[in-house]
Design a protein around this motif. Structure first.
Motif, PDB file in Angstrom:
ATOM      1  N   ARG A 244       0.838  -1.210   0.000  1.00 35.22           N
ATOM      2  CA  ARG A 244       0.000   0.000   0.000  1.00 35.22           C
ATOM      3  C   ARG A 244       0.864   1.248   0.000  1.00 35.22           C
ATOM      4  O   ARG A 244       0.582   2.227  -0.715  1.00 35.22           O
ATOM      5  CB  ARG A 244      -0.917  -0.027   1.228  1.00 35.22           C
ATOM      6  CG  ARG A 244      -1.914   1.115   1.279  1.00 35.22           C
ATOM      7  CD  ARG A 244      -2.784   0.998   2.509  1.00 35.22           C
ATOM      8  NE  ARG A 244      -3.511  -0.274   2.502  1.00 35.22           N
ATOM      9  CZ  ARG A 244      -4.208  -0.721   3.546  1.00 35.22           C
ATOM     10  NH1 ARG A 244      -4.236  -0.004   4.678  1.00 35.22           N
ATOM     11  NH2 ARG A 244      -4.854  -1.871   3.467  1.00 35.22           N
ATOM     12  N   GLN A 245       1.928   1.257   0.821  1.00 38.57           N
ATOM     13  CA  GLN A 245       2.820   2.431   0.849  1.00 38.57           C
ATOM     14  C   GLN A 245       3.505   2.642  -0.500  1.00 38.57           C
ATOM     15  O   GLN A 245       3.698   3.767  -0.955  1.00 38.57           O
ATOM     16  CB  GLN A 245       3.871   2.247   1.943  1.00 38.57           C
ATOM     17  CG  GLN A 245       3.300   2.318   3.360  1.00 38.57           C
ATOM     18  CD  GLN A 245       4.331   1.984   4.414  1.00 38.57           C
ATOM     19  OE1 GLN A 245       5.467   1.637   4.083  1.00 38.57           O
ATOM     20  NE2 GLN A 245       3.932   2.056   5.678  1.00 38.57           N
TER      21      GLN A 245
ATOM     22  N   ARG B 158       2.269   1.835  -3.430  1.00 43.51           N
ATOM     23  CA  ARG B 158       1.276   2.391  -4.352  1.00 43.51           C
ATOM     24  C   ARG B 158       1.044   3.871  -4.076  1.00 43.51           C
ATOM     25  O   ARG B 158       0.914   4.681  -4.998  1.00 43.51           O
ATOM     26  CB  ARG B 158      -0.029   1.605  -4.233  1.00 43.51           C
ATOM     27  CG  ARG B 158       0.031   0.202  -4.829  1.00 43.51           C
ATOM     28  CD  ARG B 158      -1.377  -0.365  -5.027  1.00 43.51           C
ATOM     29  NE  ARG B 158      -2.106  -0.439  -3.768  1.00 43.51           N
ATOM     30  CZ  ARG B 158      -2.106  -1.493  -2.954  1.00 43.51           C
ATOM     31  NH1 ARG B 158      -1.359  -2.557  -3.273  1.00 43.51           N
ATOM     32  NH2 ARG B 158      -2.786  -1.486  -1.835  1.00 43.51           N
ATOM     33  N   ASN B 159       0.947   4.222  -2.760  1.00 46.09           N
ATOM     34  CA  ASN B 159       0.724   5.623  -2.404  1.00 46.09           C
ATOM     35  C   ASN B 159       1.907   6.486  -2.849  1.00 46.09           C
ATOM     36  O   ASN B 159       1.731   7.623  -3.291  1.00 46.09           O
ATOM     37  CB  ASN B 159       0.525   5.764  -0.892  1.00 46.09           C
ATOM     38  CG  ASN B 159      -0.790   5.140  -0.442  1.00 46.09           C
ATOM     39  OD1 ASN B 159      -1.709   4.965  -1.268  1.00 46.09           O
ATOM     40  ND2 ASN B 159      -0.893   4.812   0.840  1.00 46.09           N
TER      41      ASN B 159
END
Length: 691
Positions: free
Chosen positions: A682-683, A685-686
C-alpha cells in the motif's frame, strides 16, 4: 519449558532407580502345574529351564522346557516370548503353551485368544516334520510334506517370532539330549579363502552332490501301488532322466564363483552381506522333475525339496534370486535355496537333501501319492571357520524382503515429502490448491501407511526400547517390522530438521484422521471449541504427565504397560480397523468425534507419543519458519489463525507444539494476507500515486 523439565527429571529419576532383572526360569512347582496328566515333572537337566518328563509309571518319556532361556528372540515389547513345551522321546510335541509375553497386538489389540489358539496346533506334530507358518498354495491337496500352521491375521510378525523361538529351543534340546550331539558352534564359510575352481574341479574334489533317477527307476519306486501306471511318459521313455539333481553348498565364495555367472555371484554376495547367517544352496535339475510344483510361490518354502541333518529337519526357503550359471555347469532348472545357521544347521557336517516325486491317480479328486529320492553330502571342512562362540544375527532380512514393495513405496514417499518440505516448503504453502493437496497426502498416510502398512507409531515402542536399554536387552525386535522402523528413522531425521512437526503433521495416521474430521466439521458449520490461551497451556501439559506415568509403569508394573498404553486409540482406529470391543471403539470414536468441534484435541492435549515427539524435537537445529520484525508486534494474524496455539503473543513459534500445517507459512508468503506485506504494498502504491 517447565513441562519439559518436569518430564525429563522424572525420566532421569526412574532410570537411576530402576534395575530390574531378567525373568528367571520357572521354579519346580510352577513347571509342575503346567505339565498335563498323566505325565509328571522329572529332574532338572540344566539351569536353563530344561527338565525330564516322566510318564505315569515314573519312566523318562521326554523333555519339558521353556523357550525364553534357550531361544530368547525378543518380541515387539523388547522381551522374549516365553513358551512352555512338552516333547516326547520320539520328538513329538505333546503340548505348547504360552507362559509370558508382552506382544502389543495381543495384549491390547486382538486379545489373547488367537495367540493361545495358535499354539494348540503344535500338539501331535513331530520335530522331524518341516513346520511352517502359513497356508498351502494351490489347491492344498496335501502333495507337499510341509506342515502348515495357521497364522494370526495382523500378527504375522509376532507369530513368526514365537514359532522361531519354539523351533530353535526344541531343536537345541533335541540335538543335545535326544541325539547325543554336542551343541558346538556351527561352521560358517571362510570369506578370506580364495581358491580358483572350475566345475570339473568341484566334481573331482566331491564338492557337488549328485543324484540321477531315470523314468524306469521312478516307475519302480511306485511299483505295486495304485500310482504305478499314472506316468505314461515314464513308461514310454524308461531310459530318459526323470530327476537329474545337482546340489552345491554355495556359501563358500570360491565354490559359488565356480558355479554362478559373475552377475549372479555379485547379487548373492550382496544378499549374504545383508544376511550373514544364511547358508545358500544351488540346486539344478536336468531332468523333467523341475524341483518344485506349479503352485510354488517364490520366496517361500519349497514344496517338494527338504533338507535334514542328524535326522532333524532344516528349514529351507527360496532365496528369490535370478540364477545364471557359469560356463560348463549343467543346464537345467536352477534355483537357490537358503537356510539359517542360527537354528543349528552346520554346513561342514553331513546333510541329506530329499526331493519328492508326486503322482495323481484318478480324474476327479485324485489321490496323491509320493516317494522320496535323496542324496547325502558334506562340504569339505577347509572351506569353513568355527568360532569359539556364535554371535547370532537377528533375522531382519526376511522381514525386509517380505515387504520389499511396501518399503520401496514408503521410501519414495518419505524422500519426496521430505525433499519438498525442506527445499520447496514456501512454494508448496502458497499453492492455491494446497489444502486439497495436503488432505490427499494425509489420505495416503491413513490408507497406505496406517491401514495397509500398519505403520502407526506407538508409545509402546518407545517404552519397550527404554526398558531394553536400561536392562541391557536386545533391540532386535524392531527389525521384525521394517516398515515402522523406517518411519521411526524418518521421524528422528525430522526431529533435527523441523522438530516434532514432520511426524505429527504428516506421518501420523490417527492425527490425519482427526484433521479430516476438522475439515468435515468446518464444512458442516459446526460450532468450534477454542480453549482460552491460559487453559490451552494447562491442557497441553497433560500429555507430559501421562508420558511420565507410562515411563514409571514400565519399571513399577511392567505387566500393565500395554493396558496403560491404551490411552492411545491407535490400535483400535488403525491396527484393527475398529474391530474391537465396543468400549475401545467408543473411546477412539470419541476423539474423532471431538475433532468435529475441537481441532486435534487428542494430539494437542493427551497423546503421550506426541509428548515424546516434542521432547525429541528439542534436537531441532534451526528455526525453519521465517518471521518478520512485525510478527507479534503489531501483527497478530498468524497467532490468531494458528489452530494449535503454537505461536506466542510476540510472534515466536513454539516448535514443541507445531504440527507443520504450514498455515502460518502460507500467510507469511502471501502478499494478500501478510499484514506487513499488505502495508508495504500500500505504501508503495501511495508513493507512486504521489509522484
Amino acid at each position: 519449558m517447565s513441562a519439559y523439565r518436569t518430564c525429563v527429571a522424572i525420566l532421569a529419576l526412574v532410570l537411576l532407580q530402576a534395575f530390574p532383572a531378567w525373568t528367571e526360569p520357572l521354579a519346580r512347582a510352577q513347571m509342575s502345574e503346567l505339565v498335563v496328566p498323566p505325565y509328571s515333572l522329572g529332574d532338572p537337566l540344566n539351569d536353563r529351564g530344561v527338565w525330564t518328563l516322566l510318564n505315569s509309571g515314573g519312566a523318562e518319556a521326554g523333555y519339558v522346557f521353556e523357550t525364553g532361556e534357550l531361544a530368547p528372540l525378543p518380541g515387539f515389547s523388547g522381551v522374549p516370548i516365553n513358551l512352555f513345551v512338552m516333547l516326547d522321546s520320539e520328538g513329538r510335541f505333546i503340548d505348547v503353551r504360552l507362559i509370558e509375553h508382552n506382544e502389543p497386538i495381543f495384549v491390547s489389540g486382538l486379545g489373547e485368544a488367537p495367540f493361545h489358539a495358535f499354539f494348540e496346533q503344535y500338539a501331535g506334530l513331530s520335530i522331524s516334520s518341516s513346520i511352517v507358518v502359513g497356508t498351502p498354495y494351490g489347491d492344498g491337496r496335501g502333495e507337499s510334506s510341509l506342515v502348515y500352521l495357521d497364522g494370526v491375521t495382523k500378527a504375522t510378525a509376532s507369530v513368526r517370532i514365537a514359532h522361531e523361538s519354539i523351533l530353535a529351543a526344541t531343536l537345541a534340546v533335541a540335538r543335545e539330549k535326544m541325539r547325543g550331539l554336542a551343541a558346538d558352534t556351527a561352521a560358517r564359510p571362510d570369506p578370506e579363502l580364495v581358491i580358483d575352481l572350475t566345475w570339473d574341479d568341484l566334481l573331482a574334489e566331491h564338492l557337488v552332490a549328485r543324484r540321477t533317477v531315470t523314468n524306469a527307476e521312478a516307475d519302480a519306486a511306485f511299483a505295486e501301488t495304485i500310482w504305478a501306471d499314472d506316468d505314461p511318459e515314464a513308461g514310454e521313455k524308461p531310459e530318459e532322466t526323470y530327476l537329474g539333481l545337482w546340489a552345491v553348498d554355495i556359501g563358500p565364495p570360491s565354490i559359488a564363483r565356480a558355479v554362478l555367472s559373475n552377475g549372479t555371484f555379485a547379487e548373492l554376495q550382496r544378499f549374504l552381506e545383508l544376511s550373514p547367517e544364511v547358508e545358500p544352496f544351488l540346486l539344478i535339475d536336468t531332468g523333467r522333475h523341475g524341483l518344485v510344483s506349479d503352485e510354488f510361490v517364490r520366496n517361500t518354502a519349497p514344496d517338494r525339496i527338504y533338507l535334514e541333518q542328524d535326522g532333524l529337519p532344516v528349514a529351507l526357503r527360496d532365496a528369490d534370486l535370478i540364477v545364471e550359471l557359469a560356463d560348463g555347469v549343467p543346464d537345467g532348472t536352477a534355483m537357490i535355496l537358503r537356510t539359517d545357521r542360527r537354528l543349528g544347521f552346520d554346513p561342514a557336517r553331513e546333510w541329506t537333501l530329499q526331493v519328492q516325486a508326486v503322482r495323481e491317480h484318478g480324474m476327479f479328486q485324485p489321490e496323491i501319492g509320493s516317494v522320496m529320492f535323496e542324496v547325502t553330502h558334506a562340504t569339505d571342512e577347509r572351506f569353513f571357520l568355527r568360532d569359539g562362540s556364535a554371535e547370532p544375527t537377528p533375522p531382519w532380512l526376511e522381514a525386509i524382503r517380505n515387504r520389499l514393495f511396501d518399503l520401496v513405496v514408503l521410501v519414495v514417499f518419505l524422500a519426496v515429502l521430505g525433499a519438498v518440505l525442506f527445499v520447496g516448503m514456501n512454494r508448496l504453502a502458497v499453492l492455491e490448491r494446497f489444502t486439497p493437496l495436503r488432505l490427499g497426502i494425509l489420505g495416503f498416510v491413513i490408507v497406505f501407511v496406517g491401514w495397509w502398512g500398519q505403520g502407526q507409531l506407538s508409545i509402546v515402542t518407545v517404552l519397550a526400547t527404554l526398558r531394553s536399554a536400561v536392562e541391557g536387552g536386545s533391540l532386535a525386535y524392531l527389525i521384525y517390522d521394517p516398515f515402522s522402523l523406517l518411519i521411526w528413522v524418518a521421524t528422528i531425521i525430522g526431529f533435527v530438521l523441523w522438530g516434532r512437526g514432520f511426524f505429527c503433521g504428516w506421518l501420523c495416521p490417527f492425527g490425519a484422521m482427526q484433521e479430516f474430521m476438522h475439515h468435515l466439521g468446518a464444512r458442516m458449520r459446526l460450532p468450534r471449541i477454542d480453549p482460552p490461551a491460559r487453559w490451552d497451556r494447562r491442557l497441553k501439559a497433560i500429555k507430559y504427565v501421562l508420558l511420565a506415568g507410562l515411563v514409571v509403569t514400565v519399571f513399577v508394573a511392567p505387566d500393565h504397560v500395554d493396558t496403560a498404553a491404551e490411552i492411545e486409540p491407535f490400535k483400535t482406529a488403525v491396527t484393527v480397523y475398529f474391530l474391537r470391543e465396543w468400549y475401545y471403539v467408543l473411546y477412539a470414536g470419541f476423539w474423532l468425534g471431538l475433532g468435529l468441534f475441537l481441532f486435534k484435541g487428542f494430539c494437542r492435549y493427551v497423546c503421550p507419543l506426541g509428548a515424546f515427539m516434542a521432547i525429541g524435537g528439542l534436537l531441532r537445529g534451526r528455526d525453519w519458519i521465517a518471521r518478520r520484525a512485525e510478527c507479534g508486534d503489531p501483527c497478530q494474524l498468524c497467532r490468531v489463525r494458528c489452530k494449535y496455539g503454537a505461536i506466542g503473543k510476540r510472534g515466536k513459534i513454539e516448535y514443541s507444539e507445531c504440527f507443520q500445517c504450514l498455515d502460518c507459512v502460507t500467510i507469511h508468503q502471501d502478499i494478500k494476507q501478510c499484514v506487513p506485506l499488505v502495508l508495504a504494498a500500500r505504501q508503495a502504491r501511495n508513493g507512486v500515486a504521489a509522484k
